[in-house]
Design an enzyme around this catalytic site. Sequence first.
Site, short mmCIF file in Angstrom:
data_model
loop_
_atom_site.label_atom_id
_atom_site.label_comp_id
_atom_site.label_asym_id
_atom_site.label_seq_id
_atom_site.Cartn_x
_atom_site.Cartn_y
_atom_site.Cartn_z
N HIS A 4 79.43 84.74 32.43
CA HIS A 4 79.41 86.10 31.89
C HIS A 4 78.26 86.34 30.92
O HIS A 4 77.60 87.37 30.97
CB HIS A 4 80.72 86.40 31.15
CG HIS A 4 81.92 86.53 32.03
ND1 HIS A 4 82.79 87.58 31.96
CD2 HIS A 4 82.40 85.74 33.02
CE1 HIS A 4 83.76 87.44 32.85
NE2 HIS A 4 83.55 86.32 33.50
N SER A 31 80.75 76.37 36.63
CA SER A 31 81.07 75.75 35.34
C SER A 31 82.44 75.07 35.33
O SER A 31 82.67 74.14 34.58
CB SER A 31 81.01 76.82 34.25
OG SER A 31 81.85 77.91 34.58
N ASN A 47 77.05 84.50 39.95
CA ASN A 47 75.71 84.15 39.45
C ASN A 47 75.02 83.18 40.41
O ASN A 47 73.84 83.32 40.70
CB ASN A 47 75.80 83.48 38.06
CG ASN A 47 76.26 84.46 37.01
OD1 ASN A 47 75.49 85.30 36.57
ND2 ASN A 47 77.51 84.38 36.62
N SER A 48 75.77 82.20 40.89
CA SER A 48 75.19 81.23 41.82
C SER A 48 74.72 81.94 43.09
O SER A 48 73.65 81.62 43.64
CB SER A 48 76.21 80.15 42.18
OG SER A 48 76.56 79.42 41.02
N ASP A 108 81.80 93.12 27.59
CA ASP A 108 82.22 92.46 28.83
C ASP A 108 83.54 93.09 29.29
O ASP A 108 84.36 93.48 28.46
CB ASP A 108 82.42 90.97 28.56
CG ASP A 108 82.72 90.18 29.82
OD1 ASP A 108 81.81 89.52 30.31
OD2 ASP A 108 83.88 90.25 30.33
N TRP A 168 74.80 63.74 40.68
CA TRP A 168 74.62 64.03 39.26
C TRP A 168 75.99 64.29 38.63
O TRP A 168 76.72 65.16 39.08
CB TRP A 168 73.69 65.24 39.09
CG TRP A 168 73.33 65.49 37.67
CD1 TRP A 168 73.76 66.49 36.86
CD2 TRP A 168 72.48 64.67 36.85
NE1 TRP A 168 73.24 66.37 35.61
CE2 TRP A 168 72.45 65.25 35.57
CE3 TRP A 168 71.77 63.48 37.07
CZ2 TRP A 168 71.71 64.69 34.52
CZ3 TRP A 168 71.03 62.94 36.03
CH2 TRP A 168 71.01 63.54 34.77
N HIS A 198 80.26 77.23 45.36
CA HIS A 198 81.62 77.75 45.20
C HIS A 198 81.62 79.27 45.27
O HIS A 198 82.67 79.88 45.28
CB HIS A 198 82.20 77.28 43.87
CG HIS A 198 81.59 77.93 42.66
ND1 HIS A 198 80.24 78.03 42.45
CD2 HIS A 198 82.17 78.55 41.60
CE1 HIS A 198 80.01 78.66 41.31
NE2 HIS A 198 81.15 78.98 40.77
N ALA A 220 74.34 70.43 35.29
CA ALA A 220 72.99 70.31 35.86
C ALA A 220 72.22 71.60 35.57
O ALA A 220 72.83 72.65 35.41
CB ALA A 220 73.10 70.13 37.37
N GLU A 274 71.51 83.83 42.18
CA GLU A 274 70.41 82.88 41.93
C GLU A 274 69.87 82.37 43.27
O GLU A 274 68.66 82.28 43.49
CB GLU A 274 70.92 81.70 41.08
CG GLU A 274 71.14 82.07 39.62
CD GLU A 274 72.08 81.12 38.86
OE1 GLU A 274 72.27 79.97 39.29
OE2 GLU A 274 72.61 81.56 37.81
N1 UDP Z 1 75.57 76.27 36.11
C1 UDP Z 1 74.65 75.36 35.69
N2 UDP Z 1 74.92 74.03 35.86
C2 UDP Z 1 76.07 73.57 36.42
C3 UDP Z 1 77.01 74.53 36.86
C4 UDP Z 1 76.74 75.87 36.70
O1 UDP Z 1 73.59 75.72 35.18
O2 UDP Z 1 76.25 72.34 36.54
C5 UDP Z 1 75.28 77.72 35.90
C6 UDP Z 1 74.90 78.43 37.19
O3 UDP Z 1 73.51 78.37 37.40
C7 UDP Z 1 75.40 79.85 36.93
C8 UDP Z 1 76.58 79.65 35.98
O4 UDP Z 1 76.43 78.36 35.40
O5 UDP Z 1 74.40 80.60 36.28
C9 UDP Z 1 77.90 79.69 36.69
O6 UDP Z 1 78.21 81.00 37.01
P1 UDP Z 1 78.87 81.36 38.42
O7 UDP Z 1 79.14 82.83 38.37
O8 UDP Z 1 78.03 80.88 39.53
O9 UDP Z 1 80.20 80.52 38.45
P2 UDP Z 1 81.40 80.29 37.39
O10 UDP Z 1 81.00 79.18 36.50
O11 UDP Z 1 81.59 81.60 36.67
O12 UDP Z 1 82.54 79.91 38.28
#
Ligand code: UDP
Length: 459
Positions: free
Chosen positions: A18, A274, A364-365, A119, A339, A360, A343, A368
Amino acid sequence: MASAAPTIVLVPLCVPGHLPSLFEAGKRLLGTSGGAMSLTVLFMQMTMEANLMSDVADLIRREAGSGLDIRFHHLPAVELPTDSHGTENFIMHFIQLHAPHVKAALSGLASPVAAVVVDYFCTTLFDAIRELALPVYVYVPCSAAILAIILRLPALDEEVAGDLGDMEGAVEVPGMPPVPAALLPTPLLKKGPNYAWTVYHGRRIMEAVGIIVHTVDELEPPVLAAIADGRSPTVYPIGPALSSVKAPREQPHRCVAWLDAQPPASVVLLCFGSMGGSFPAPQVSEIADALERSGHRFLWVLRGPVPAGARSPYPSDANVDELLPEGFLERTKDRGLVWPTWAPQKAIIAHAAVGGFVTHCGWNSVLESMWHGVPLAPWPQHADQHLNAFQLVSVAGVAVAMEVDRKRGNFVEAAELERAVRSLWAASRRRGGRRGRRPPRRRPCSGAPWRRAVRRTWR
Ligand code: UDP
């Protein structure tokens, strides 16, 4: 010295899915305001996993030195609620307890407040903000489809007596083809506190001056058009609002250094957000089996279980020697990296060596990956992820379908994962192979329509 320039106040939910995108969206207002506005961020002190805290701390450090007029304000700590069942329920009570602190902070700012952006988990703060007669915008860090469902939910709640998850057939969501009920976001499947909170947010979002949503115009046009046709506040798509990925080249992260040594578009990334990445032993061995059999290079972010008794839902670091099948690391050492902890996903996805992403489907993923032209294979786990996967595969047609058994804890068989990984490369070849992985040419949304709206209310 206090500045008389008006400030936009952000009230984020301090979690990786978020905070960064809201922050990035806020910066877009500043980027072109030529010093005419500042940004103030009110932080609630959430107790989070150390890695996530350090990501937030990094963000604050980076932005504090960016030269932009951004001020950070840490709200006083509140007594953590002890009687809230479920993560969302706990978070909602936690946020609610901050209402007096938010009001006090807003009243005490040296700059006049042009707008407050909260938010969408924070709609319980509306009353405190409106007592100060300030315009409130809501930030939704998800897809427009999720926003459409949240807005539709109060009516749906009255139409359907039982649990939505038990419904036969599909749910009508404006702008979407019929959505199978089983794919609705997790809190909506069963009526309970988390469901009730989402109904509550669906009602209260309607009171906002506008809704800023982390999507891209071109990605969900029918849904955005359908929301605009309804009675909802004006919607401003702001995506993709991705923070910058400038990695220090002199001392790259170990994952990035490993990718530097791999051929272009040769590596499949497996990373599950996350809260994900920790799997029961039978699933770990299916993944290992699939990766061995696929023959592809891989970077697998594997995490350990959530520590017993932990309040937050974040996984621990994995003990890979214990979790992985015997001999797997040795057999794959020339083409794979497992890993075990957080990451640098954004830098990894942006890397030219990455050619596919088993994700998953956190929003955001998804953005990206799409931004960097990396083909996706969705492996949704919970929250909005099953719906995101449906949208990517069946509506937008931009992802490889993979059979995920939601009734068996989202189990995926090795043969199915192997097939999906191979299909990622077939999809990539259709799009021009290595040439298909060009850096983005399109500019991200500048936030201009939202900026104009804020200026109008400010004047
Ligand atoms: N992320 C990261 N490293 C990890 C896991 C997640 O940098 O090992 C980042 C990912 O790039 C994204 C965010 O954490 O920007 C996760 O947001 P997302 O909406 O994809 O999933 P959520 O964590 O909300 O389930």
